[in-house]
Design an enzyme around this catalytic site. Structure first.
Site, PDB file in Angstrom:
ATOM      1  N   ASP A  81      47.733  74.242  57.358  1.00 44.34           N
ATOM      2  CA  ASP A  81      48.195  73.238  56.407  1.00 44.34           C
ATOM      3  C   ASP A  81      49.471  73.699  55.696  1.00 44.34           C
ATOM      4  OD1 ASP A  81      45.862  71.986  57.113  1.00 44.34           O
ATOM      5  OD2 ASP A  81      45.036  71.869  55.087  1.00 44.34           O
ATOM      6  N   ASP A  82      50.159  72.724  55.101  1.00 42.78           N
ATOM      7  CA  ASP A  82      51.236  72.947  54.124  1.00 42.78           C
ATOM      8  C   ASP A  82      52.576  73.351  54.724  1.00 42.78           C
ATOM      9  OD1 ASP A  82      49.241  72.323  52.397  1.00 42.78           O
ATOM     10  OD2 ASP A  82      49.153  74.262  51.390  1.00 42.78           O
TER      11      ASP A  82
ATOM     12  N   HIS B 283      49.571  65.609  56.569  1.00 40.57           N
ATOM     13  CA  HIS B 283      48.959  66.156  55.354  1.00 40.57           C
ATOM     14  C   HIS B 283      49.559  65.484  54.118  1.00 40.57           C
ATOM     15  CE1 HIS B 283      46.274  68.976  53.595  1.00 40.57           C
ATOM     16  NE2 HIS B 283      47.184  69.785  53.072  1.00 40.57           N
TER      17      HIS B 283
ATOM     18  N   HIS C 283      52.050  65.545  48.918  1.00 43.87           N
ATOM     19  CA  HIS C 283      51.043  66.563  48.610  1.00 43.87           C
ATOM     20  C   HIS C 283      50.793  66.664  47.097  1.00 43.87           C
ATOM     21  CE1 HIS C 283      48.856  70.475  48.963  1.00 43.87           C
ATOM     22  NE2 HIS C 283      48.587  69.997  50.176  1.00 43.87           N
TER      23      HIS C 283
ATOM     24  N   HIS D 170      46.725  78.417  56.173  1.00 42.20           N
ATOM     25  CA  HIS D 170      47.898  77.795  55.570  1.00 42.20           C
ATOM     26  C   HIS D 170      49.168  78.506  56.020  1.00 42.20           C
ATOM     27  CE1 HIS D 170      44.589  76.460  53.006  1.00 42.20           C
ATOM     28  NE2 HIS D 170      45.356  75.438  52.656  1.00 42.20           N
TER      29      HIS D 170
END
Length: 241
Positions: free
Chosen positions: A46-47, A96, A100, A198
């Protein structure tokens, strides 16, 4: 002569019996191997995209492993080469959200879907693909219900949470060893393993832990897969309104 004939018959009988026993063992072992459930792991990050994402891609390439990257749409600008590299090297791209930012994302269902749409448009601008696999920031718990899931499906989105997690999301400075231990803990693991990691600019220790994580799962016979349209959804138990 009778003794000789008896001896030859006995030897022949023993040879034939041994042949059937060995063959039976071989067939049984082959059947067991064929019937055994394959162990599968999905490495998910993620991210991204960030410069750390590039380092993750280097490690994956050197280990001949594919993964899935849930990207933040607003970070794609100035990181187009990384996004294109993810796609070109055979990894899977997920969404995602665009910002965010929880206050925007979870303000309403419309806002959530709009965030995913904006992120998908950014991915398409760079990689010419329109992902339909999504991950809720922080996970779908407390945000997903049956009606919302149906609405997401109508928008061609499929939800993927995780079933194995490390502390790198809450503490990017967690040691590489701690991340490795959390990613591999437990003798009995879910199958498939959906591992959450991540790759934002703060997650250098996650990148450092990755080779050991890959080595662990390879040594235990896991097959590394990417999430695609045929992957069964994995989301937390739904709490209805």
């Amino acid at each position: 002569m009778k003794i000789k004939r008896f001896f030859l018959s006995a030897v022949t009988f023993i040879i034939i019996t041994c042949f059937f026993i060995v063959n039976s063992i071989y067939v049984s072992a082959a059947d067991n191997a064929a019937g055994a459930e394959k162990k599968v792991i999905y490495l998910t990050f993620d991210d991204g995209p960030t410069k750390v994402t590039d380092k993750v891609l280097d490690t994956l390439k050197s280990n001949n492993v594919k993964a899935t990257f849930f990207l933040i749409g607003s970070q794609i600008k100035d990181n187009e080469k990384t996004v294109k590299r993810i796609h070109d090297e055979g990894h899977s791209i997920g969404l995602h959200t665009y910002s965010h930012k929880n206050k925007i994302i979870y303000h309403s269902e419309d806002d959530f879907i709009n965030e995913m749409n904006k992120s998908r448009d950014e991915v398409f601008r760079v990689a010419k693909v329109k992902p339909d696999i999504i991950r809720f920031p922080g996970g779908s718990r407390y945000h997903l219900n049956n009606e919302f899931l149906l609405r997401l499906h109508k928008n061609n989105y499929k939800v993927y949470d995780w079933n194995v997690v490390t502390s790198d999301g809450l503490n990017p400075k967690a040691s590489s060893y701690k991340i490795y231990r959390q990613a591999t803990k437990g003798k009995k693991k879910p199958n498939p393993v959906m591992l959450l990691l991540h790759c934002s600019y703060t997650h250098k220790n996650t990148c450092n832990a990755l080779p050991s994580i890959i080595k662990y799962y390879k040594s235990r016979g896991y097959e590394f897969k990417v999430i695609d349209n045929n992957t069964k959804e994995i989301y937390f138990p739904i709490k209805n309104k």
